[in-house]
Design a protein around this motif. Structure first.
Motif, short mmCIF file in Angstrom:
data_model
loop_
_atom_site.label_atom_id
_atom_site.label_comp_id
_atom_site.label_asym_id
_atom_site.label_seq_id
_atom_site.Cartn_x
_atom_site.Cartn_y
_atom_site.Cartn_z
N ALA A 137 1.03 -1.14 0.01
CA ALA A 137 0.12 0.09 0.13
C ALA A 137 0.96 1.32 -0.07
CB ALA A 137 -1.01 0.11 1.23
N ALA A 138 1.79 1.32 0.86
CA ALA A 138 2.79 2.37 1.10
C ALA A 138 3.48 2.63 -0.32
CB ALA A 138 3.59 2.22 2.22
N GLU A 139 4.00 1.57 -1.01
CA GLU A 139 4.81 1.73 -2.10
C GLU A 139 3.90 2.07 -3.45
OE1 GLU A 139 8.21 -1.61 -1.34
OE2 GLU A 139 6.50 -2.19 -2.75
N SER A 140 2.58 1.89 -3.41
CA SER A 140 1.51 2.23 -4.28
C SER A 140 0.87 3.65 -3.91
CB SER A 140 0.34 0.93 -4.41
OG SER A 140 1.03 -0.18 -4.80
N GLY A 141 1.12 3.98 -2.89
CA GLY A 141 0.65 5.29 -2.59
C GLY A 141 -0.91 5.40 -2.13
N VAL A 142 -1.51 4.20 -1.96
CA VAL A 142 -2.70 3.87 -1.47
C VAL A 142 -2.97 3.51 -0.12
CG1 VAL A 142 -3.40 3.67 -4.04
CG2 VAL A 142 -3.06 1.76 -2.49
N SER A 143 -4.32 3.43 0.36
CA SER A 143 -4.54 2.78 1.55
C SER A 143 -4.29 1.57 1.79
CB SER A 143 -6.00 3.46 2.16
OG SER A 143 -6.61 2.51 1.59
N LEU A 144 -4.40 0.92 2.88
CA LEU A 144 -4.20 -0.45 3.14
C LEU A 144 -5.47 -1.07 2.68
CD1 LEU A 144 -2.83 -3.04 4.16
CD2 LEU A 144 -3.57 -2.33 6.67
N ASN A 145 -6.62 -0.25 2.95
CA ASN A 145 -8.00 -0.65 2.54
C ASN A 145 -8.08 -0.85 1.22
OD1 ASN A 145 -10.81 -1.28 3.53
ND2 ASN A 145 -11.14 0.42 2.26
N ARG A 146 -7.49 0.09 0.37
CA ARG A 146 -7.69 0.01 -0.99
C ARG A 146 -6.78 -1.12 -1.46
NH1 ARG A 146 -8.61 4.11 -5.16
NH2 ARG A 146 -9.84 4.64 -3.18
N ILE A 147 -5.68 -1.45 -1.04
CA ILE A 147 -4.99 -2.57 -1.41
C ILE A 147 -5.90 -3.93 -1.06
CG2 ILE A 147 -3.32 -4.16 -0.82
CD1 ILE A 147 -2.19 -1.95 -2.77
N ALA A 148 -6.17 -4.18 0.19
CA ALA A 148 -7.18 -5.37 0.50
C ALA A 148 -8.19 -5.44 -0.38
CB ALA A 148 -7.27 -5.11 2.13
N SER A 149 -9.01 -4.30 -0.65
CA SER A 149 -10.18 -4.43 -1.58
C SER A 149 -9.96 -4.93 -2.88
CB SER A 149 -10.98 -3.27 -1.38
OG SER A 149 -12.22 -3.17 -2.11
N SER A 150 -8.86 -4.34 -3.29
CA SER A 150 -8.48 -4.81 -4.72
C SER A 150 -8.05 -6.15 -4.78
CB SER A 150 -7.22 -4.05 -5.18
OG SER A 150 -6.72 -4.34 -6.28
#
Length: 109
Positions: free
Chosen positions: A92-105
């Motif tokens: 998430a940090a490396e992609s510049g998005v939230s942990l929630n966004r990564i998990a949802s994806s």
């Protein structure tokens, strides 16, 4: 107008073990119907659910709510091992998005 059993979630799949199609209903996981065509499997499981609903109504058993009628908040908790949590947080940090966004994806894939 749709009957109550029309609102349930049905699926037909091939059963290699039975060498037939099997009709299933998500809200009644213990029920199934085998047939030689997908159409017959769907018709069979729908009729079976209708019969079960009639029996449940006669005995005042609680009738499962169709998944299609339920309201979902979009929130649920998932427990994962700490190493998975760390890995997702890094992604998430490396992609510049939230942990929630990564998990949802990842869950939607």
């Amino acid at each position: 107008m749709a009957t109550k059993n029309d609102k349930y979630t049905y699926r037909v799949t091939w059963s290699e073990d039975d060498n037939e199609y099997v009709g299933l209903c998500a809200e009644f996981p213990s029920l199934s119907w085998l047939a030689d065509t997908p159409e017959k499997a769907l018709k069979g499981i729908r009729n079976l659910v209708a019969d079960v609903l009639l029996d449940m109504g006669k005995t005042d058993e609680p009738i499962p709510e169709p998944i299609s009628s339920k309201n979902f908040s979009g929130k649920f908790m998932v427990r994962v091992p700490p190493e998975v949590h760390r890995k997702l947080a890094i992604q998430a940090a490396e992609s510049g998005v939230s942990l929630n966004r990564i998990a949802s994806s990842k869950l939607s894939q």
